[in-house]
Enzyme design. Sequence first.
Site, mmCIF file in Angstrom:
data_model
loop_
_atom_site.group_PDB
_atom_site.id
_atom_site.type_symbol
_atom_site.label_atom_id
_atom_site.label_comp_id
_atom_site.label_asym_id
_atom_site.label_seq_id
_atom_site.Cartn_x
_atom_site.Cartn_y
_atom_site.Cartn_z
ATOM 1 N N THR A 37 35.874 38.633 23.731
ATOM 2 C CA THR A 37 35.136 39.296 22.654
ATOM 3 C C THR A 37 33.688 38.719 22.011
ATOM 4 O O THR A 37 33.026 39.503 21.455
ATOM 5 C CB THR A 37 36.104 40.112 21.579
ATOM 6 O OG1 THR A 37 36.489 38.886 21.017
ATOM 7 C CG2 THR A 37 37.209 40.756 22.185
ATOM 8 N N ASP A 38 33.860 37.435 22.019
ATOM 9 C CA ASP A 38 32.571 36.532 21.563
ATOM 10 C C ASP A 38 31.435 37.148 22.115
ATOM 11 O O ASP A 38 30.228 37.171 21.337
ATOM 12 C CB ASP A 38 32.680 35.267 21.981
ATOM 13 C CG ASP A 38 33.784 34.490 21.107
ATOM 14 O OD1 ASP A 38 34.434 35.143 19.952
ATOM 15 O OD2 ASP A 38 34.089 33.310 21.497
ATOM 16 N N THR A 92 40.560 36.251 25.383
ATOM 17 C CA THR A 92 41.820 36.630 24.629
ATOM 18 C C THR A 92 42.758 37.395 25.112
ATOM 19 O O THR A 92 44.098 37.194 25.077
ATOM 20 C CB THR A 92 41.377 36.986 23.020
ATOM 21 O OG1 THR A 92 40.555 35.820 22.346
ATOM 22 C CG2 THR A 92 42.638 37.234 22.204
#
Length: 351
Positions: free
Chosen positions: A99-100, A23
């Site tokens: 960030t997943d 992101t």
Amino acid sequence: MGARIWDVSELSRRVVVFAMGGTIAMVPAESGGVKVGLSAKELAAAVPGLAETGIALELVDFQRVPGASVSFEDLLNLCRAATAAVARGVHGIVVTQGTDTIEETSYLLDLFHTADEPIVVTGAMRNPSLAGADGPANLLAALQTAADPGAAGQGALVVFNDEIHAARRVRKTHSSNVGTFQSPNGGPLGYVVEGVPRWHNRLAAGRLHIPLPPGSSLPSVGVVPVGLGDRGELLDGIESKVDALVIAAMGVGHVPEWMVSTLENLAKAMPVVLASRTAAGPVLRKTYGFIGSEQDLISRRMMPAGFLDPFKARLLLAAALAAGADRGQIARAVAVAGGYAGTGDWPWPIR
């Protein structure tokens, strides 16, 4: 390719940034939404005040993928690149990614990275097109942490929202909030305040490492959650698909009694770790004694994960299997990493 972008004093702290996408690096897509598009140089250029830090940067476009598509091969290659960077004399390493998977990639890096120079992982919850995009602030704090002498010897860290977390503790706790990364078992190690990392606690001496495997893959380890009324259908035939298994059990390590025989048979065939599906706290070892309790399952060769969450337990199992560990060594590694045994029981050399 790497590129140094500021001419600074040789006394400056040197940090390499490996940009992996996520992101933090996303731009609007023609089809709607956002997609990965920004380079490492573009990420750095968007950070106000970065040049004034005096940190000498080397920027590397390692790859550009969403966090969900980071692979074991990517992480193994990143570990080797980090080792080479340390050999070039850098003082710290920053990884930007989606960030997943940060709570997982950072832990695997922590297990494989043996140098004292820290690896700091960061990213963003709000992409650059949104109001209040957090990527620039997170990248700046990560660089300041990686350059700080106090970060030496602390292994892999996650810096987010001006908080410094140990990779072995950190969890992503919210799907969209910028304060998503938390350490339920122990809290953050410190905070970045006015551009300076302030350390309020440190990890105990004795970092846990597993030898980096020579190949580009890791053994397959499954994670199976247990829910109300679960009959264990997901376990049917699983022994032919994975090399080891993590059970994300209820509470402190409990499963329905009708699943016990299936789990017992699986534990005879492969390493099976008993973890908790809860967000904090350990699997116990000797409190409950009913069929399907933690005490019962441990007596049937399941290994209690202690404070390890299911996903970190999965990575520990995969790394241990790749290193050729036998069942006894795996049990010792899980006990130490989970907080039930001292570092003297760790199967590999301690730093």
